[in-house]
Design a protein around this motif. Sequence first.
Motif, mmCIF file in Angstrom:
data_model
loop_
_atom_site.group_PDB
_atom_site.id
_atom_site.type_symbol
_atom_site.label_atom_id
_atom_site.label_comp_id
_atom_site.label_asym_id
_atom_site.label_seq_id
_atom_site.Cartn_x
_atom_site.Cartn_y
_atom_site.Cartn_z
ATOM 1 N N GLY A 39 53.590 6.324 21.633
ATOM 2 C CA GLY A 39 53.682 7.482 20.870
ATOM 3 C C GLY A 39 52.837 8.859 21.365
ATOM 4 O O GLY A 39 51.647 8.467 21.789
ATOM 5 N N ALA A 40 53.481 9.771 21.237
ATOM 6 C CA ALA A 40 52.737 11.077 22.043
ATOM 7 C C ALA A 40 51.954 11.848 20.735
ATOM 8 O O ALA A 40 52.425 12.677 20.190
ATOM 9 C CB ALA A 40 53.790 12.153 22.292
ATOM 10 N N THR A 41 50.806 11.153 20.561
ATOM 11 C CA THR A 41 49.922 11.827 19.332
ATOM 12 C C THR A 41 48.733 11.934 19.788
ATOM 13 O O THR A 41 48.226 11.377 20.805
ATOM 14 C CB THR A 41 49.918 10.712 17.883
ATOM 15 N N VAL A 42 47.797 12.623 19.213
ATOM 16 C CA VAL A 42 46.419 13.040 19.269
ATOM 17 C C VAL A 42 45.723 11.556 19.257
ATOM 18 O O VAL A 42 44.952 11.399 20.147
ATOM 19 C CB VAL A 42 45.781 14.030 18.278
ATOM 20 N N TYR A 43 46.055 10.704 18.532
ATOM 21 C CA TYR A 43 45.310 9.597 18.345
ATOM 22 C C TYR A 43 45.734 8.879 19.649
ATOM 23 O O TYR A 43 44.556 7.868 20.048
ATOM 24 C CB TYR A 43 45.897 8.640 16.975
ATOM 25 N N THR A 44 46.689 8.667 20.096
ATOM 26 C CA THR A 44 47.066 8.144 21.292
ATOM 27 C C THR A 44 46.113 8.595 22.599
ATOM 28 O O THR A 44 45.556 7.725 23.223
ATOM 29 C CB THR A 44 48.540 8.224 21.586
ATOM 30 N N PHE A 45 46.211 9.842 22.662
ATOM 31 C CA PHE A 45 45.289 10.549 23.705
ATOM 32 C C PHE A 45 43.795 10.140 23.542
ATOM 33 O O PHE A 45 43.192 9.948 24.256
ATOM 34 C CB PHE A 45 45.523 12.067 23.687
ATOM 35 N N SER A 46 43.586 10.014 22.380
ATOM 36 C CA SER A 46 41.949 9.657 21.975
ATOM 37 C C SER A 46 41.620 8.259 22.215
ATOM 38 O O SER A 46 40.582 8.059 22.803
ATOM 39 C CB SER A 46 41.768 9.899 20.393
ATOM 40 N N ILE A 47 42.779 7.358 22.009
ATOM 41 C CA ILE A 47 42.386 5.901 22.384
ATOM 42 C C ILE A 47 42.327 5.601 23.866
ATOM 43 O O ILE A 47 41.255 5.206 24.364
ATOM 44 C CB ILE A 47 43.568 5.044 21.828
ATOM 45 N N ILE A 48 43.372 6.565 24.606
ATOM 46 C CA ILE A 48 43.286 6.386 26.111
ATOM 47 C C ILE A 48 42.176 6.816 26.707
ATOM 48 O O ILE A 48 41.248 6.175 27.554
ATOM 49 C CB ILE A 48 44.421 7.141 26.606
ATOM 50 N N PHE A 88 39.197 4.884 28.798
ATOM 51 C CA PHE A 88 38.848 5.454 30.033
ATOM 52 C C PHE A 88 37.136 5.721 30.071
ATOM 53 O O PHE A 88 36.475 5.228 31.068
ATOM 54 C CB PHE A 88 39.679 6.655 30.335
ATOM 55 N N LEU A 89 36.698 6.320 29.282
ATOM 56 C CA LEU A 89 35.333 6.583 29.373
ATOM 57 C C LEU A 89 34.464 5.393 28.766
ATOM 58 O O LEU A 89 33.422 5.155 29.648
ATOM 59 C CB LEU A 89 34.645 7.623 28.042
ATOM 60 N N LEU A 90 34.942 4.387 28.240
ATOM 61 C CA LEU A 90 34.062 3.259 27.909
ATOM 62 C C LEU A 90 34.321 2.260 29.510
ATOM 63 O O LEU A 90 33.195 1.977 29.721
ATOM 64 C CB LEU A 90 34.878 2.223 27.118
ATOM 65 N N THR A 148 39.458 1.310 35.436
ATOM 66 C CA THR A 148 38.233 2.281 35.002
ATOM 67 C C THR A 148 36.789 1.742 35.142
ATOM 68 O O THR A 148 35.832 2.504 35.565
ATOM 69 C CB THR A 148 38.354 2.783 33.618
ATOM 70 N N LEU A 149 36.589 0.639 35.028
ATOM 71 C CA LEU A 149 35.261 -0.088 35.565
ATOM 72 C C LEU A 149 34.983 0.003 36.634
ATOM 73 O O LEU A 149 33.910 0.372 37.043
ATOM 74 C CB LEU A 149 35.477 -1.724 34.991
ATOM 75 N N LEU A 150 36.080 -0.262 37.685
ATOM 76 C CA LEU A 150 35.856 0.039 39.056
ATOM 77 C C LEU A 150 35.582 1.429 39.415
ATOM 78 O O LEU A 150 34.772 1.589 40.340
ATOM 79 C CB LEU A 150 37.064 -0.575 39.751
ATOM 80 N N TRP A 151 36.368 2.335 38.958
ATOM 81 C CA TRP A 151 36.012 3.754 39.279
ATOM 82 C C TRP A 151 34.631 4.086 38.758
ATOM 83 O O TRP A 151 33.663 4.833 39.371
ATOM 84 C CB TRP A 151 36.855 4.887 38.417
ATOM 85 N N GLY A 152 34.116 3.596 37.512
ATOM 86 C CA GLY A 152 32.798 3.595 37.128
ATOM 87 C C GLY A 152 31.572 3.231 38.100
ATOM 88 O O GLY A 152 30.688 3.721 38.415
ATOM 89 N N ALA A 153 31.691 2.043 38.630
ATOM 90 C CA ALA A 153 31.090 1.333 39.497
ATOM 91 C C ALA A 153 30.917 2.129 40.734
ATOM 92 O O ALA A 153 29.979 1.985 41.503
ATOM 93 C CB ALA A 153 31.526 0.134 39.806
ATOM 94 N N SER A 154 32.170 2.772 40.991
ATOM 95 C CA SER A 154 32.201 3.466 42.501
ATOM 96 C C SER A 154 31.138 4.510 42.605
ATOM 97 O O SER A 154 30.585 4.675 43.777
ATOM 98 C CB SER A 154 33.524 4.091 42.625
ATOM 99 N N PHE A 155 30.831 5.417 41.645
ATOM 100 C CA PHE A 155 29.808 6.494 41.716
ATOM 101 C C PHE A 155 28.574 5.998 42.117
ATOM 102 O O PHE A 155 27.862 6.676 43.119
ATOM 103 C CB PHE A 155 29.799 7.315 40.495
ATOM 104 N N PRO A 156 27.662 5.196 41.359
ATOM 105 C CA PRO A 156 26.412 4.626 42.084
ATOM 106 C C PRO A 156 26.392 4.130 42.984
ATOM 107 O O PRO A 156 25.446 4.105 44.007
ATOM 108 C CB PRO A 156 25.976 3.837 40.732
#
Length: 192
Positions: free
Chosen positions: A18-27, A31-33, A114-122
């Motif tokens: 569903g295209a809601t603010v809640y959906t974007f917040s969960i995604i 992603f940040l996690l 996203t875990l792999l993108w996070g690991a890529s920076f360090p």
Amino acid sequence: TALGAEVVWTRLLSLLLGATVYTFSIILAVFLLGLWGGSTAGSFLARRVQKVSGQSRLALAGCQILLAGAIAWTAFTLTYVLPYWPVDPWLSTSPWFTFDLDLTRCLRSILFPTLLWGASFPLALAGAAAEGEDPARLAGEVYAANTAGSILGALVFTLLLIPALGTQGSQQVLIWLAASSALFASGAAAPH
């Protein structure tokens, strides 16, 4: 590629959840996690492999190869698994049930890349480090390149690739970019 993928996957997940603010917040939260968890693991790994010449770059190359596979897995999951999820979110009127279901589907589909993108920076930071180099300058340069790439990725995928290639073609570009990054990092690790 990370923010380009976030744009593509937000578009796809919004169709499913569903295209809601809640959906974007969960995604965004998932992603940040993933970036946080991957960065933590990548920092630990970078400290372990940095002692051996070239190992940081090989670790980065391995991370990028895994990332190409993880992006392909996410594309598969978003296309062939989540649309046929055996749970009907309309069975309950509870917003908590829907939140839990949407969070579970986001974790299953986008957390691993996203875990792999996070690991890529360090790992990239460790791979760029040279003996006797000013660490503050190096960190600033790598962080600036990462930020510029994030902005460019989000804009290119939003304005050019998704309209021209669609989400499927854009995900294929993500896979090729991750594989190319792996080749570049492994080439940089090779003795000269």
